[in-house]
Design a protein around this motif. Structure first.
Motif, short mmCIF file in Angstrom:
data_model
loop_
_atom_site.label_atom_id
_atom_site.label_comp_id
_atom_site.label_asym_id
_atom_site.label_seq_id
_atom_site.Cartn_x
_atom_site.Cartn_y
_atom_site.Cartn_z
N TRP A 126 -7.79 -5.00 -5.82
CA TRP A 126 -8.34 -3.86 -5.08
C TRP A 126 -9.63 -4.26 -4.39
O TRP A 126 -10.21 -5.31 -4.67
CB TRP A 126 -8.53 -2.69 -6.05
N ALA B 288 -12.63 0.94 -7.15
CA ALA B 288 -11.25 1.29 -6.83
C ALA B 288 -10.31 0.86 -7.96
O ALA B 288 -9.39 1.60 -8.33
CB ALA B 288 -10.82 0.63 -5.52
N ALA B 289 -10.55 -0.33 -8.52
CA ALA B 289 -9.72 -0.79 -9.63
C ALA B 289 -9.84 0.13 -10.83
O ALA B 289 -8.84 0.40 -11.53
CB ALA B 289 -10.10 -2.22 -10.01
N GLU C 86 0.81 -1.22 0.00
CA GLU C 86 0.00 0.00 0.00
C GLU C 86 0.84 1.27 0.00
O GLU C 86 0.54 2.22 -0.72
CB GLU C 86 -0.94 0.00 1.21
N TRP D 220 -5.92 -1.06 -1.62
CA TRP D 220 -5.00 -2.13 -2.06
C TRP D 220 -5.32 -3.44 -1.36
O TRP D 220 -5.56 -3.49 -0.16
CB TRP D 220 -3.57 -1.70 -1.73
N ASP E 70 -12.11 -6.28 -10.14
CA ASP E 70 -11.27 -5.63 -9.12
C ASP E 70 -9.78 -5.88 -9.33
O ASP E 70 -8.98 -5.65 -8.43
CB ASP E 70 -11.67 -6.09 -7.72
#
Length: 452
Positions: free
Chosen positions: A356, A361-362, A306, A332, A401
């Motif tokens: 992710w 988020a991805a 991260e 992460w 993801d």
């Protein structure tokens, strides 16, 4: 009563072979000072020395000369490989002058403990608190072994996590010394909220003010501030989010011992979340797929984790349509960076796969990588294939993801390499064996020494 440590120094240093000073029958004032602070380090850390720790002092000019000499002696092939791998990932330009960077990367050092020599080196005159911090490193080494060889099997992510314990534990003991010496108090009276806010603010100042690529600020920006909070939470229960102790003093320092033995943290996310991280998932390639092995060979691999992912993306913070890179990096779940060599052309390329929390988020990571590389799709027929602003081919692909990013790989090989980096489902992390230390461990050894 509200109390605080005062200033907690950010100390990073690199080791040189200490000069052995002469001794006489009568201890000097300096020797008496060292003896007193040795005893105080034992008291505040609640461990005992098994053997003496020698202390040597050098000047700032001598230290800077040592840095420059070590940078000048760095192998050109090693520097070229670093730019061709981590530089290509996006931490700095592939034509960056790393020799100059290495010569300047520890200008803010004040002192260090060197496991190789089992001694402390001071740069000029230092405060007693600095010496106590370094003597605690000596205690850690004698009880838990800080030898460089312990780091060789670690990824860069795991290395930073362990060093956060090393530095956080020493800083916590240093803070206890400050409280006792200056305020006749102990850690249960620390006002943790303002203290941790101040420590984290200084970390941000360090990053914002750095003229070097942020990869070279990974250790000081992570190990001290987050290490202190992690160790303070472990010992007292206090944290920045909840700055109150949840157990009665006297605190049990065997809890700190366990962070070096039975409860060693495995990732920077574990440090950042105070042990509340998501389970790390396996992602990416352990080896080159058999179908590509005749054309591509593995040069090295690493896990960024991260914090190093955040430092990679931090220059994009606030960019249009991207948002907060710190919050994005906090999603992460796992990554694997694979560095490859084309057997036919001898070109070096990168294959970074990441997982992710969710598809949103991805998608943010996918967009960030296009901006990081300054790239754009070459044509509308294959939106995953593009060209970076340095002219190299890139392939950025997201599946739910998961995200895979390739750079400087032969165009004909990209679809197959990307496909191999997208395993179906969640698989257990393979215990891949490192053949040499990770980048984070190598950087800590490269200049005149290795360990603060």
């Amino acid at each position: 009563m509200n109390r605080s440590f005062g200033e907690i120094a950010l100390l990073v240093g690199l080791s040189v072979l200490p000069t052995i000073t002469g001794c006489s029958d009568e201890p000097s004032e300096e020797e008496r000072r060292f003896a007193r602070l040795t005893a105080r380090a034992e008291q505040v850390r609640e461990l005992s020395f098994r053997r003496a720790v020698p202390v040597t002092t050098i000047t700032r000019d001598e230290f800077e000369a040592d840095q420059e000499a070590a940078a000048a002696a760095a192998e050109e092939a090693d520097l070229a490989e670093m730019t061709a791998t981590y530089g290509r990932l996006g931490y700095f330009a592939v034509d960056a002058d790393l020799r100059e960077t290495l010569a300047r990367s520890s200008d803010w050092a004040a002192a260090w403990y060197a496991p190789e020599t089992e001694g402390i080196v001071l740069i000029g005159e230092v405060d007693d608190t600095v010496l106590v911090h370094e003597f605690v490193h000596g205690l850690q080494d004698q009880h838990f072994d800080l030898a460089p060889g312990q780091d060789d099997a670690l990824t860069s992510d795991a290395f930073l996590a362990r060093r956060a314990v090393t530095e956080g534990d020493a800083t916590l003991a240093e803070g206890r010394f400050i409280m006792q010496e200056r305020q006749d108090a102990d850690l249960h009276l620390v006002d943790w909220g303002p203290l941790l806010s101040s420590v984290h603010a200084r970390r941000e100042e360090l990053l914002a003010g750095s003229e070097l690529p942020l990869l070279f600020m990974a250790y000081p920006s992570f190990a001290y501030s987050f290490g202190l909070e992690y160790c303070a939470h472990n010992l007292t229960g206090a944290s920045a989010a909840s700055p109150f102790i949840d157990r009665l003093p006297p605190f049990d320092w065997s809890r700190e011992d366990a962070l070096f033995t039975t409860r060693v943290p495995a990732s920077t996310q574990q440090i950042l979340t105070l042990d509340a991280q998501d389970p790390e998932v396996g992602v990416g390639l352990d080896e080159i797929p058999a179908a590509l092995d005749e054309r591509i060979e593995r040069l090295d691999w690493d896990t960024l984790g991260e914090w190093l992912t955040y430092l990679l993306l931090r220059p994009l913070d606030g960019a249009p349509e991207l948002g907060d890179m710190r919050a994005l990096a906090a999603a992460w779940d796992g990554d694997r960076a694979l560095f490859v060599r084309d057997r036919k052309t001898d070109d070096l390329g990168t294959a970074w796969a990441s997982a992710w929390d969710d598809a949103r988020a991805a998608a943010g990571i996918e967009a960030a990588l296009w901006q990081l590389y300054g790239g754009a799709p070459i044509d509308g027929e294959e939106p995953r294939l593009g060209r970076a602003d340095d002219g190299e081919l890139i392939w950025i692909e997201r599946r739910e993801d998961r995200v895979v990013a390739l750079k400087n790989v032969d165009e004909a090989l990209m679809p197959s390499l990307a496909e191999a980096a997208f395993p179906s489902g969640i698989r257990p992390m393979r215990l891949a064996i490192r053949t040499r230390p990770s980048l984070a461990a190598r950087l800590s050894r490269r200049l005149p020494g290795r360990h603060p």
